[in-house]
Write a protein that holds these residues in place. Structure first.
Motif, PDB file in Angstrom:
ATOM      1  N   THR A   1      -0.703  -0.922 -13.334  1.00 23.65           N
ATOM      2  CA  THR A   1      -0.108  -2.246 -13.200  1.00 23.65           C
ATOM      3  C   THR A   1       1.379  -2.063 -12.942  1.00 23.65           C
ATOM      4  O   THR A   1       1.960  -1.034 -13.307  1.00 23.65           O
ATOM      5  CB  THR A   1      -0.316  -3.085 -14.466  1.00 23.65           C
ATOM      6  OG1 THR A   1       0.232  -2.385 -15.591  1.00 23.65           O
ATOM      7  CG2 THR A   1      -1.792  -3.339 -14.705  1.00 23.65           C
ATOM      8  N   ALA A   2       1.996  -3.030 -12.319  1.00 26.76           N
ATOM      9  CA  ALA A   2       3.410  -2.932 -11.970  1.00 26.76           C
ATOM     10  C   ALA A   2       4.162  -4.147 -12.487  1.00 26.76           C
ATOM     11  O   ALA A   2       3.654  -5.273 -12.465  1.00 26.76           O
ATOM     12  CB  ALA A   2       3.576  -2.824 -10.454  1.00 26.76           C
TER      13      ALA A   2
ATOM     14  N   LYS B   1       0.824  -1.218   0.000  1.00 30.50           N
ATOM     15  CA  LYS B   1       0.000   0.000   0.000  1.00 30.50           C
ATOM     16  C   LYS B   1       0.856   1.265   0.000  1.00 30.50           C
ATOM     17  O   LYS B   1       0.432   2.302  -0.508  1.00 30.50           O
ATOM     18  CB  LYS B   1      -0.937  -0.004   1.206  1.00 30.50           C
ATOM     19  CG  LYS B   1      -2.099  -0.983   1.079  1.00 30.50           C
ATOM     20  CD  LYS B   1      -3.011  -0.918   2.290  1.00 30.50           C
ATOM     21  CE  LYS B   1      -4.213  -1.849   2.127  1.00 30.50           C
ATOM     22  NZ  LYS B   1      -5.117  -1.775   3.305  1.00 30.50           N
ATOM     23  N   LYS B   2       2.044   1.185   0.555  1.00 32.33           N
ATOM     24  CA  LYS B   2       2.926   2.359   0.547  1.00 32.33           C
ATOM     25  C   LYS B   2       3.413   2.698  -0.855  1.00 32.33           C
ATOM     26  O   LYS B   2       3.831   3.824  -1.125  1.00 32.33           O
ATOM     27  CB  LYS B   2       4.141   2.112   1.465  1.00 32.33           C
ATOM     28  CG  LYS B   2       3.828   2.163   2.943  1.00 32.33           C
ATOM     29  CD  LYS B   2       5.107   2.178   3.766  1.00 32.33           C
ATOM     30  CE  LYS B   2       4.815   2.448   5.228  1.00 32.33           C
ATOM     31  NZ  LYS B   2       6.047   2.615   6.023  1.00 32.33           N
TER      32      LYS B   2
ATOM     33  N   ALA C   1      -3.840  -2.879  -3.706  1.00 28.89           N
ATOM     34  CA  ALA C   1      -2.373  -2.920  -3.634  1.00 28.89           C
ATOM     35  C   ALA C   1      -1.949  -4.383  -3.556  1.00 28.89           C
ATOM     36  O   ALA C   1      -1.793  -4.947  -2.469  1.00 28.89           O
ATOM     37  CB  ALA C   1      -1.870  -2.138  -2.431  1.00 28.89           C
ATOM     38  N   GLN C   2      -1.780  -4.978  -4.708  1.00 28.94           N
ATOM     39  CA  GLN C   2      -1.421  -6.384  -4.794  1.00 28.94           C
ATOM     40  C   GLN C   2      -0.093  -6.519  -5.520  1.00 28.94           C
ATOM     41  O   GLN C   2       0.040  -6.086  -6.669  1.00 28.94           O
ATOM     42  CB  GLN C   2      -2.511  -7.168  -5.541  1.00 28.94           C
ATOM     43  CG  GLN C   2      -3.870  -7.095  -4.853  1.00 28.94           C
ATOM     44  CD  GLN C   2      -4.979  -7.719  -5.675  1.00 28.94           C
ATOM     45  OE1 GLN C   2      -4.805  -8.016  -6.859  1.00 28.94           O
ATOM     46  NE2 GLN C   2      -6.131  -7.920  -5.060  1.00 28.94           N
ATOM     47  N   LEU C   3       0.886  -7.104  -4.847  1.00 29.53           N
ATOM     48  CA  LEU C   3       2.210  -7.278  -5.439  1.00 29.53           C
ATOM     49  C   LEU C   3       2.732  -8.660  -5.089  1.00 29.53           C
ATOM     50  O   LEU C   3       2.810  -9.025  -3.915  1.00 29.53           O
ATOM     51  CB  LEU C   3       3.177  -6.214  -4.920  1.00 29.53           C
ATOM     52  CG  LEU C   3       4.567  -6.197  -5.570  1.00 29.53           C
ATOM     53  CD1 LEU C   3       4.464  -5.813  -7.046  1.00 29.53           C
ATOM     54  CD2 LEU C   3       5.486  -5.225  -4.838  1.00 29.53           C
ATOM     55  N   THR C   4       3.069  -9.433  -6.122  1.00 32.53           N
ATOM     56  CA  THR C   4       3.593 -10.780  -5.913  1.00 32.53           C
ATOM     57  C   THR C   4       5.023 -10.864  -6.431  1.00 32.53           C
ATOM     58  O   THR C   4       5.433 -10.092  -7.307  1.00 32.53           O
ATOM     59  CB  THR C   4       2.727 -11.829  -6.627  1.00 32.53           C
ATOM     60  OG1 THR C   4       2.688 -11.544  -8.029  1.00 32.53           O
ATOM     61  CG2 THR C   4       1.303 -11.812  -6.074  1.00 32.53           C
TER      62      THR C   4
ATOM     63  N   THR D   1      -0.894  -5.017  -9.177  1.00 37.29           N
ATOM     64  CA  THR D   1      -2.012  -4.175  -9.582  1.00 37.29           C
ATOM     65  C   THR D   1      -2.318  -3.206  -8.449  1.00 37.29           C
ATOM     66  O   THR D   1      -2.368  -3.617  -7.276  1.00 37.29           O
ATOM     67  CB  THR D   1      -3.262  -5.026  -9.884  1.00 37.29           C
ATOM     68  OG1 THR D   1      -2.935  -5.997 -10.879  1.00 37.29           O
ATOM     69  CG2 THR D   1      -4.402  -4.144 -10.388  1.00 37.29           C
ATOM     70  N   PHE D   2      -2.531  -1.937  -8.813  1.00 36.10           N
ATOM     71  CA  PHE D   2      -2.722  -0.908  -7.791  1.00 36.10           C
ATOM     72  C   PHE D   2      -3.837   0.058  -8.178  1.00 36.10           C
ATOM     73  O   PHE D   2      -4.109   0.297  -9.351  1.00 36.10           O
ATOM     74  CB  PHE D   2      -1.430  -0.103  -7.597  1.00 36.10           C
ATOM     75  CG  PHE D   2      -0.289  -0.901  -7.025  1.00 36.10           C
ATOM     76  CD1 PHE D   2      -0.043  -0.893  -5.657  1.00 36.10           C
ATOM     77  CD2 PHE D   2       0.528  -1.661  -7.847  1.00 36.10           C
ATOM     78  CE1 PHE D   2       1.001  -1.628  -5.133  1.00 36.10           C
ATOM     79  CE2 PHE D   2       1.575  -2.393  -7.328  1.00 36.10           C
ATOM     80  CZ  PHE D   2       1.817  -2.375  -5.963  1.00 36.10           C
TER      81      PHE D   2
END
Length: 242
Positions: free
Chosen positions: A189-190, A125-126, A149-152, A170-171
């Protein structure tokens, strides 16, 4: 104190380090010669000026590089609007500080190819901080503004003492202000890559690129979006100058 020394509402003020007014005036845009004359007079009034004995210093020595003594790190952030996939206008710089325990979330729990894990939500989330393209509202988006705030992470390979880590995410962030025209919503997207030093048991580099849409105004989700891009980077050592 300075304003009491000279009857002047606006314009150019030339003041010494001890707050003594040496010159200046309320000049117009065609008064460049007068400005130069005023500067010469101010220098004469000030007296001899010795060359400054200064050395180059890095104002933000830990921004995007290195680890603080307490284990914390400062990630370097960059962001700008995009047009046809290319930067459109100036980019904005920023810093995202992470505590030691937050930074450790990017390290692989298992040093085997194929190992996967999820970055904790409070850390992910940061990462919405660079999602603001208009800083007139004051505060940058923080964890409380992150709606998604999803990061894998996944260890792609391990070779020569280095583990290559792939990051995807995905944010979405929504920041609301009393001045409703400054409110905004960003979705992105990241995609990123990190490197982990197996022997040192520590990350050696991190790069995450965001690409998405920025909407601003009252009820921002109803406004027309504009493409934007952002980047978050860090490395253990600063590259040596050529």
């Amino acid at each position: 104190m300075v304003g009491k020394q000279k009857d002047q509402y606006q314009g150019v003020w030339i003041v010494s380090p001890d707050d003594k007014v040496l010159g200046g005036g309320d000049y117009g845009y065609r008064d460049a010669p007068k400005v130069l004359d005023s500067m010469d007079a101010a220098l004469k009034a000030f007296g001899p000026v010795q060359p400054r004995n200064t050395k180059r210093q890095e104002p933000f020595p830990f921004r995007g590089v290195g680890v603080h003594s307490d284990g914390n790190v400062d990630l370097a952030l960059y962001r700008c609007y995009l047009h046809l996939g290319k930067p459109d206008g100036p980019h904005l710089r920023d810093t995202l500080p992470l505590k030691k325990e937050e930074w450790s979330a990017f390290a692989p729990p298992k040093l085997v190819a194929g190992a996967e894990w999820t970055i904790p939500a409070d850390v992910a989330k940061k990462m919405v901080r660079p999602f603001c393209l208009n800083t007139l509202g004051g505060d940058m988006p923080g964890p409380e503004d992150a709606k998604v705030a999803q990061l894998t992470a996944k260890v792609e390979s391990i070779s020569e003492g280095r583990a290559r880590i792939r990051l995807t995410g995905t944010f979405e962030a929504v920041k609301l202000f009393k001045e409703q025209n400054l409110s905004f919503r960003s979705t992105a997207t990241a995609s990123g890559i990190a490197e982990y030093d197996v022997d040192a048991k520590a990350l050696s580099s991190l790069l995450v690129v965001f690409q998405g849409t920025y909407q601003q105004g009252a009820n921002p989700e109803t406004q027309k979006g504009r493409p934007f891009g952002a980047m978050m980077e860090w490395q253990h050592k600063r590259p040596s100058s050529p």
